[in-house]
Design a protein around this motif. Sequence first.
Motif, PDB file in Angstrom:
ATOM      1  N   UNK A  77       0.846  -1.197   0.000  1.00 30.79           N
ATOM      2  CA  UNK A  77       0.000   0.000   0.000  1.00 30.79           C
ATOM      3  C   UNK A  77       0.880   1.246   0.000  1.00 30.79           C
ATOM      4  N   UNK A  78       1.913   1.236   0.820  1.00 30.01           N
ATOM      5  CA  UNK A  78       2.849   2.362   0.847  1.00 30.01           C
ATOM      6  C   UNK A  78       3.418   2.619  -0.547  1.00 30.01           C
ATOM      7  N   UNK A  79       3.756   1.553  -1.232  1.00 26.13           N
ATOM      8  CA  UNK A  79       4.359   1.687  -2.560  1.00 26.13           C
ATOM      9  C   UNK A  79       3.404   2.305  -3.579  1.00 26.13           C
ATOM     10  N   UNK A  80       2.106   2.229  -3.325  1.00 30.09           N
ATOM     11  CA  UNK A  80       1.135   2.740  -4.286  1.00 30.09           C
ATOM     12  C   UNK A  80       0.379   3.964  -3.771  1.00 30.09           C
ATOM     13  N   UNK A  81       0.936   4.657  -2.801  1.00 34.36           N
ATOM     14  CA  UNK A  81       0.277   5.860  -2.305  1.00 34.36           C
ATOM     15  C   UNK A  81       0.162   6.932  -3.380  1.00 34.36           C
ATOM     16  N   UNK A  82       1.150   7.032  -4.255  1.00 35.29           N
ATOM     17  CA  UNK A  82       1.056   8.000  -5.347  1.00 35.29           C
ATOM     18  C   UNK A  82      -0.131   7.680  -6.252  1.00 35.29           C
ATOM     19  N   UNK A  83      -0.327   6.411  -6.527  1.00 40.12           N
ATOM     20  CA  UNK A  83      -1.464   5.973  -7.342  1.00 40.12           C
ATOM     21  C   UNK A  83      -2.778   6.354  -6.670  1.00 40.12           C
ATOM     22  N   UNK A  84      -2.895   6.062  -5.387  1.00 39.96           N
ATOM     23  CA  UNK A  84      -4.125   6.371  -4.656  1.00 39.96           C
ATOM     24  C   UNK A  84      -4.377   7.876  -4.648  1.00 39.96           C
ATOM     25  N   UNK A  85      -3.324   8.642  -4.404  1.00 41.50           N
ATOM     26  CA  UNK A  85      -3.451  10.102  -4.380  1.00 41.50           C
ATOM     27  C   UNK A  85      -3.892  10.646  -5.733  1.00 41.50           C
ATOM     28  N   UNK A  86      -3.450  10.011  -6.821  1.00 43.72           N
ATOM     29  CA  UNK A  86      -3.779  10.492  -8.169  1.00 43.72           C
ATOM     30  C   UNK A  86      -5.268  10.378  -8.483  1.00 43.72           C
ATOM     31  N   UNK A  87      -6.008   9.638  -7.671  1.00 45.37           N
ATOM     32  CA  UNK A  87      -7.453   9.472  -7.864  1.00 45.37           C
ATOM     33  C   UNK A  87      -8.255  10.446  -7.017  1.00 45.37           C
ATOM     34  N   UNK A  88      -7.600  11.428  -6.428  1.00 42.65           N
ATOM     35  CA  UNK A  88      -8.314  12.418  -5.621  1.00 42.65           C
ATOM     36  C   UNK A  88      -8.760  11.892  -4.274  1.00 42.65           C
ATOM     37  N   UNK A  89      -8.196  10.784  -3.839  1.00 42.18           N
ATOM     38  CA  UNK A  89      -8.610  10.129  -2.599  1.00 42.18           C
ATOM     39  C   UNK A  89      -8.106  10.899  -1.385  1.00 42.18           C
ATOM     40  N   UNK A  90      -8.953  11.017  -0.354  1.00 38.05           N
ATOM     41  CA  UNK A  90      -8.507  11.619   0.896  1.00 38.05           C
ATOM     42  C   UNK A  90      -8.781  10.731   2.114  1.00 38.05           C
ATOM     43  N   UNK A  91      -9.325   9.527   1.891  1.00 35.18           N
ATOM     44  CA  UNK A  91      -9.502   8.552   2.966  1.00 35.18           C
ATOM     45  C   UNK A  91      -9.203   7.151   2.423  1.00 35.18           C
ATOM     46  N   UNK A  92      -8.282   6.443   3.073  1.00 35.96           N
ATOM     47  CA  UNK A  92      -8.008   5.041   2.747  1.00 35.96           C
ATOM     48  C   UNK A  92      -8.660   4.166   3.809  1.00 35.96           C
ATOM     49  N   UNK A  93      -9.433   3.200   3.361  1.00 38.61           N
ATOM     50  CA  UNK A  93     -10.014   2.191   4.261  1.00 38.61           C
ATOM     51  C   UNK A  93      -9.243   0.893   4.048  1.00 38.61           C
ATOM     52  N   UNK A  94      -8.549   0.452   5.111  1.00 41.81           N
ATOM     53  CA  UNK A  94      -7.819  -0.809   5.075  1.00 41.81           C
ATOM     54  C   UNK A  94      -8.712  -1.939   5.569  1.00 41.81           C
ATOM     55  N   UNK A  95      -8.851  -2.992   4.785  1.00 41.39           N
ATOM     56  CA  UNK A  95      -9.523  -4.180   5.270  1.00 41.39           C
ATOM     57  C   UNK A  95      -8.724  -4.758   6.444  1.00 41.39           C
TER      58      UNK A  95
END
Length: 461
Positions: A77-95
């Motif tokens: 998940x850390x490795x793909x934080x840039x990807x997540x941020x690029x989608x306008x995301x401001x909340x990550x929900x971890x299973x």
Amino acid sequence: MKYLSRFLLLYTFLLFVSCNQDDESPNGNETEPVGVTEPEGYQQYGVPFNDIPANEDIVMYEVNLRAFSNGGDLQGVINKLDHIESLGVNVIWLMPIYPQGQLRSVGSPYSVRDYKAVSTEYGDLEDLRRLTTLAHQREIAVILDWVANHTSWDNEWIRNNSDWYTKDANGIIIHPAGTNWQDVADLNYENEDMRDAMIDAMKYWIYEANIDGFRCDYADGVPADFWSQAWQEVRSIPNRDLILFAEGDRSDHFDAGFDLSFGWDFYSGLKNVYSGQPASNLIQVATIEYTSVPTGKEVVRFTTNHDESAWDATTVSIFGGIDGALSAQAVTVFMGGVPLIYGSQEVGQLSTVPFFSNSSIDWNQNPTMLESYKKMMTFYSNSPTARKGTNTVYNDIDVIMFKKSLNGDEVILIANTRNSSRTITIPAALDNTTWTDIMTNTSITFNGQLVLRPFEFYILD
């Protein structure tokens, strides 16, 4: 006294220097404030995140750790934080990140063996701390999946406190009534000690890992008075603004203190419309769904999540291909509520995504679809009108069309819900007006009618 004064002066100076050092180290780790032990006995890790988005501004991203990376861990998940941020995301929900039960196991991460540990399958506490730190640096909150209704059969609570569990007439601990969840044991919410232990475990993660809230699994299975008690206690933690999200449709969740609840009715209505029902039906469902939602609270809307993508089908299958999945996503995002992206849908995952076992997502599939997601979600996250505007609906049997208005600004969504071309008549109030299509960055002027290709949609600014 002279020497004492000098000592106090030196001590004050050193304390000032220490307190003004950077809170974050070069590798993204936050430092623990020296000597700050909270009343519960936990050490506050890092600095509480003070940029939690307002409920109406949340863009949520769900992570299935077992599918998200080849390693199936928090580092992925850390490795793909840039990807997540690029989608306008401001909340990550971890299973769920906790150790999984082994006794009577079916592989479910929702069978929790220890509420206060990170499973070695996913990493350790330091990995979670690093994730929250780096997410916070990107203005992204992190919430944990919380399983309050039941535990695994080998959770230490059973060994030490069997009265914390529901029992049958013979005194035997049972699985949750009305379910076939044989791998978990039902908790007894008449036991005050168990309730206190559950709340204590929630506080542990807020203090020790600096997390920002909880998505609560099967919230309907837990009494409302417990949720009220829990949220009153965790919200009393100083300098904290938390996100509390209920998986359930019970009417008392918002009253108990939850901020968000799932939009199951919208999801069902969306599938029905894309299967042939009149498009206007979805407008009606969306309106009714919000009639009992208090001001300031929100419904989370989605085209898929971990349950749907594992047990039903992915968006590409349900909505008739990539074009249909994108069209349905645009409708879901812009109609209202909090949009949820389940990691995998943005690259058009065709096969189901298990979470009882590991199965890595191919992030290179359908790069064009991913770019469409980025354009759509970036515009949404940057546009107050898209997020909070009032909808003016233009009814059509096959096409969803509405205008969002806020402080003189307007955004239009037009989406063909059919896998065939449709022609619509432009409403008089919009005819002869010119807009910019944010997906193509081209200009469009309305002139009487508009022909839409199969599943074609426009987001117009």
